[in-house]
Design an enzyme around this catalytic site. Structure first.
Site, short mmCIF file in Angstrom:
data_model
loop_
_atom_site.label_atom_id
_atom_site.label_comp_id
_atom_site.label_asym_id
_atom_site.label_seq_id
_atom_site.Cartn_x
_atom_site.Cartn_y
_atom_site.Cartn_z
N ASN A 156 46.34 2.75 68.52
CA ASN A 156 46.55 2.41 67.11
C ASN A 156 45.92 1.08 66.72
O ASN A 156 45.53 0.91 65.56
CB ASN A 156 48.06 2.37 66.84
CG ASN A 156 48.40 1.63 65.57
OD1 ASN A 156 48.22 2.15 64.47
ND2 ASN A 156 48.87 0.39 65.71
N SER A 177 32.86 2.14 62.57
CA SER A 177 33.78 2.12 63.72
C SER A 177 34.75 3.30 63.66
O SER A 177 35.04 3.94 64.68
CB SER A 177 34.54 0.79 63.78
OG SER A 177 35.51 0.69 62.75
N LYS A 178 35.25 3.62 62.49
CA LYS A 178 36.26 4.68 62.40
C LYS A 178 35.61 6.07 62.46
O LYS A 178 36.23 7.02 62.93
CB LYS A 178 37.09 4.51 61.13
CG LYS A 178 38.01 3.27 61.18
CD LYS A 178 39.04 3.38 62.30
CE LYS A 178 40.06 2.27 62.26
NZ LYS A 178 41.11 2.43 63.28
N SER A 231 40.82 6.76 60.30
CA SER A 231 40.99 6.27 58.92
C SER A 231 40.35 7.28 57.98
O SER A 231 39.55 8.13 58.41
CB SER A 231 40.29 4.92 58.77
OG SER A 231 40.15 4.56 57.43
N TYR A 285 33.53 -1.19 59.23
CA TYR A 285 34.79 -0.47 59.44
C TYR A 285 34.54 1.04 59.44
O TYR A 285 35.04 1.77 60.30
CB TYR A 285 35.79 -0.88 58.35
CG TYR A 285 37.18 -0.31 58.53
CD1 TYR A 285 38.05 -0.84 59.48
CD2 TYR A 285 37.62 0.76 57.75
CE1 TYR A 285 39.33 -0.32 59.64
CE2 TYR A 285 38.89 1.28 57.90
CZ TYR A 285 39.75 0.74 58.85
OH TYR A 285 41.02 1.26 59.01
N VAL A 317 43.41 -4.95 73.42
CA VAL A 317 42.73 -3.69 73.70
C VAL A 317 41.24 -3.86 73.99
O VAL A 317 40.61 -2.95 74.54
CB VAL A 317 42.92 -2.66 72.55
CG1 VAL A 317 44.38 -2.28 72.41
CG2 VAL A 317 42.33 -3.17 71.23
P1 NAI Z 1 48.42 -4.13 60.96
O1 NAI Z 1 47.50 -5.26 60.78
O2 NAI Z 1 49.70 -4.08 60.22
O3 NAI Z 1 48.75 -3.94 62.50
C1 NAI Z 1 47.73 -3.95 63.46
C2 NAI Z 1 48.32 -4.44 64.78
O4 NAI Z 1 47.26 -4.41 65.75
C3 NAI Z 1 48.83 -5.90 64.72
O5 NAI Z 1 50.11 -5.98 65.29
C4 NAI Z 1 47.80 -6.66 65.53
O6 NAI Z 1 48.35 -7.78 66.23
C5 NAI Z 1 47.30 -5.60 66.50
N1 NAI Z 1 46.00 -5.90 67.04
C6 NAI Z 1 44.90 -6.32 66.37
N2 NAI Z 1 43.90 -6.53 67.24
C7 NAI Z 1 44.37 -6.22 68.47
C8 NAI Z 1 43.82 -6.24 69.77
N3 NAI Z 1 42.57 -6.64 69.99
N4 NAI Z 1 44.59 -5.85 70.80
C9 NAI Z 1 45.88 -5.46 70.59
N5 NAI Z 1 46.46 -5.44 69.39
C10 NAI Z 1 45.71 -5.82 68.35
O7 NAI Z 1 47.52 -2.84 60.64
P2 NAI Z 1 47.89 -1.32 60.28
O8 NAI Z 1 47.57 -1.12 58.87
O9 NAI Z 1 49.20 -0.95 60.79
O10 NAI Z 1 46.74 -0.59 61.10
C11 NAI Z 1 46.98 0.18 62.25
C12 NAI Z 1 45.81 1.13 62.43
O11 NAI Z 1 45.72 1.97 61.29
C13 NAI Z 1 44.46 0.45 62.55
O12 NAI Z 1 43.67 1.12 63.52
C14 NAI Z 1 43.87 0.60 61.16
O13 NAI Z 1 42.45 0.56 61.17
C15 NAI Z 1 44.40 1.97 60.81
N6 NAI Z 1 44.41 2.27 59.39
C16 NAI Z 1 45.15 1.53 58.51
C17 NAI Z 1 45.14 1.83 57.17
C18 NAI Z 1 45.91 1.05 56.15
O14 NAI Z 1 45.65 1.24 54.95
N7 NAI Z 1 46.84 0.19 56.55
C19 NAI Z 1 44.33 2.95 56.65
C20 NAI Z 1 43.61 3.66 57.66
C21 NAI Z 1 43.65 3.32 58.97
#
Ligand code: NAI
Length: 253
Positions: free
Chosen positions: A88, A157-158, A141, A154, A63
């Site tokens: 996402n 950014s959010k 977030s 973080y 991304v």
């Molecule tokens: P995760 O680490 O399980 O999944 C994130 C996915 O994004 C991974 O598959 C990774 O390969 C992909 N990714 C990372 N950098 C990338 C890039 N440059 N281009 C394309 N893909 C990329 O994380 P999760 O927890 O599912 O997070 C998803 C979203 O939710 C994020 O934006 C995170 O900040 C947000 N979030 C997560 C929370 C949590 O507690 N897990 C809480 C609040 C927000």
């Protein structure tokens, strides 16, 4: 089916919230464009979803690379059209005070979390405006509305993701495009595991997090996916510029 006849492109769909959302979109009848940096898991997921109601495909997409985002969006728009973009993909960083966070870590987080969302909107908006409809859901977030200590990069950014969402909603609304954000609290995904793994006592840290929530548990990725689907679907037809906080009551308790 909330997303029948719609094509949905999801970034970061190989894991966690993105994966749960891709599965939920498929269950709701969408054609799912799975994208991620991680080709192995992304391809496997798309392969699995291909047998679903409407089908799926995978594109490796970083991304942070605007040209890649444009290429994928242009290709999908030509073949299927794009009704929904779910920005996402995101990343965290080790807990550190501002003065202990080096510039490269700050830039990395901004690049994925801010530029990634910008690039997605930059690529998809011309198509959505031209077709006169579309829905974008950005994943913010709890840190979009709360400043989390030792998570300043973080949080910055959010916070930016949420206000960008409002700005784009104001711009694109007259062309029939809705733009919203979900703001999840701590949710059980590999990203959370990474965060906990570097705490002094990961089990105690998890327990402390859980205790802070009125519902006394962390979120599940499927619970965030349900809210993303609502915002992406026509059920939310008069909702735009909104940040839907999905946090088990944490922010308001
Ligand atoms: P995760 O680490 O399980 O999944 C994130 C996915 O994004 C991974 O598959 C990774 O390969 C992909 N990714 C990372 N950098 C990338 C890039 N440059 N281009 C394309 N893909 C990329 O994380 P999760 O927890 O599912 O997070 C998803 C979203 O939710 C994020 O934006 C995170 O900040 C947000 N979030 C997560 C929370 C949590 O507690 N897990 C809480 C609040 C927000």
């Amino acid at each position: 089916m909330e997303l029948a006849d719609k094509t949905v492109l999801i970034t970061g769909a190989a894991s966690g919230i993105g994966e749960a959302t891709a599965r939920a979109c498929a269950d709701e009848g969408a054609y799912v464009v799975v994208t991620d940096l991680n080709s192995t898991d992304g391809e496997a997921l798309a392969e699995e979803l291909t047998d679903g109601e409407a089908g799926a495909e995978f594109h490796r997409l970083d991304v942070t690379a605007s040209d890649q985002f444009h290429d994928v969006v242009d290709e999908v728009s030509e073949t299927h059209g794009i009704d929904v973009l779910i920005n996402n993909a995101g990343t965290g960083h080790p807990s550190a005070y501002v003065e202990d966070t080096d510039d490269s870590m700050r830039d990395f987080v901004f690049d994925v979390n801010i530029n990634g969302v910008w690039n997605g909107c930059h690529a998809v908006l011309p198509h959505m405006k031209a077709q006169g409809h579309g829905a974008i859901v950005n994943v913010g977030s709890l840190a979009s509305i709360r400043g989390l200590p030792k998570q300043a990069a973080y949080s910055l950014s959010k916070g930016a993701v949420l206000n960008f969402t409002r700005a784009v909603a104001a711009e694109a609304g007259p062309k029939g495009v809705r733009v919203n954000a979900v703001c999840p609290g701590f949710t059980d995904t590999p990203l959370l595991e990474q965060y906990l793994a570097v705490q002094d006592d990961p089990d105690a840290a998890r327990e402390a997090l859980r205790e802070g929530y009125p519902l006394k548990r962390l979120g599940e990725p499927e619970e965030i996916a349900d809210c993303i689907i609502f915002l992406a679907s026509d059920r939310a037809s008069w909702v735009t510029g909104h940040g839907l906080v999905v946090d088990g009551g944490y922010a308001t308790s």
